[in-house]
Design an enzyme around this catalytic site. Structure first.
Site, short mmCIF file in Angstrom:
data_model
loop_
_atom_site.label_atom_id
_atom_site.label_comp_id
_atom_site.label_asym_id
_atom_site.label_seq_id
_atom_site.Cartn_x
_atom_site.Cartn_y
_atom_site.Cartn_z
N SER A 159 31.07 36.50 38.78
CA SER A 159 32.22 37.13 38.14
C SER A 159 33.46 37.18 39.03
O SER A 159 34.58 37.17 38.50
CB SER A 159 31.87 38.55 37.68
OG SER A 159 30.90 38.51 36.66
N HIS A 218 35.31 42.10 41.52
CA HIS A 218 36.24 41.71 40.46
C HIS A 218 37.68 41.85 40.94
O HIS A 218 38.52 40.95 40.72
CB HIS A 218 36.04 42.60 39.24
CG HIS A 218 34.76 42.34 38.51
ND1 HIS A 218 34.52 42.79 37.23
CD2 HIS A 218 33.65 41.65 38.86
CE1 HIS A 218 33.33 42.41 36.83
NE2 HIS A 218 32.77 41.73 37.83
#
Length: 280
Positions: A159, A218
């Site tokens: 991610s 992230h």
């Protein structure tokens, strides 16, 4: 004007014959003055769309996605332990990238593969596969370093790289604003996806569901995508070359400073004997 007959062989996909004779009293032989125009058939339009998709497929990201899928379905637990990021084995350098090959479950895998291929579809052909690949891997490495500095734990998932591609679309939008179609819709889509992820992360944080989601990965992955996108991506003629050079220089120095700082902090941190497992 060339004269055509209805018996001529068709030149286009669909041929429509029109007559230039418009006056009711005209005595001109209309068949000799017919003008032929070619209209694309539905089959031709489908072929054009198919060619566009084939030419713009993110082949590099597809290869990476296939590797990630094979590792998920074929590798055993021992190999997964070797590939995942473990803060207690921070000197095993390959882990800063190979953790991106490991996923928690099928939903985690499919979501990341879908998103990274979707974002790469808009970037690889336009900006170059090498640049997109560098940005994807750099986002993954920067994300895991940021997570290791703020909240160390065992980390898996791609991610951070996906977020790097997502936020790099902002850099692409800025550099090529004059030439991008549907720029407003693209900006809205990026904003919705970012806000949705923030909302989901907040919910996951307060619910304390396992495995935890590494919002730090992230955050630093997205920051890396924005900075490196401004440094690496090609700009349109709408942005002056002087401004582009300043932007590239400043972004490169800023990324180097951030990355170096994260590396130093990670190296200086002690052994944690950390057992917390997180995914990105």
């Amino acid at each position: 004007m060339r004269n055509f007959s209805l018996d001529d062989e068709p030149l286009g996909d669909v041929n429509v014959y029109i007559s230039p004779v418009t006056t009711p009293t005209s005595t001109v032989d209309e068949e000799k003055c017919l003008v032929r125009i070619s209209l694309k058939s539905t089959e031709s339009n489908i072929r054009d769309v198919w060619n566009y998709i084939v030419q713009n497929l993110p082949y590099l990201m597809i290869v990476i996605s296939l590797i990630q899928a094979i590792i998920y379905f074929e590798c055993n637990a021992d190999i997964r332990k070797i590939l995942r990021y473990d803060p207690d084995k921070k000197y095993e350098i390959w882990r800063y990238l190979t953790y991106m090959l490991i996923h928690e479950d099928v939903v985690h895998l499919v979501l990341n593969l879908f998103l990274q291929c979707t974002f790469a579809f808009f970037l690889e052909t336009k900006q170059g596969r090498l640049k997109v690949g560098i940005l994807y891997l750099a986002g993954g490495a920067t994300g895991v370093l940021g997570a290791s500095c703020i909240n160390p734990g065992i980390l898996i998932g791609a991610s951070a790289g996906v977020y790097s591609l997502l936020i790099s679309l902002v850099a692409d939008l800025y550099l090529n604003y004059e030439n991008i179609k549907y720029k407003t819709y693209r900006g809205i889509c990026i904003s919705v996806m970012v806000l949705s992820d923030i909302t989901f992360n907040l919910y996951h944080f307060w619910s304390r569901e396992e495995p935890l989601i590494s919002w730090e990965a992230h955050l630093f992955g997205g920051l890396s995508g924005l900075i490196l996108g401004l440094a690496l991506y090609t700009n349109s003629e709408g942005l002056q070359q002087g401004r582009k050079n300043i932007c590239m220089t400043f972004s490169s120095l800023l990324y180097f400073l951030i990355f170096t700082t994260l590396v130093i902090i990670t190296i200086d941190s002690g052994t944690l004997n950390c057992a917390t497992k997180m995914k990105t």
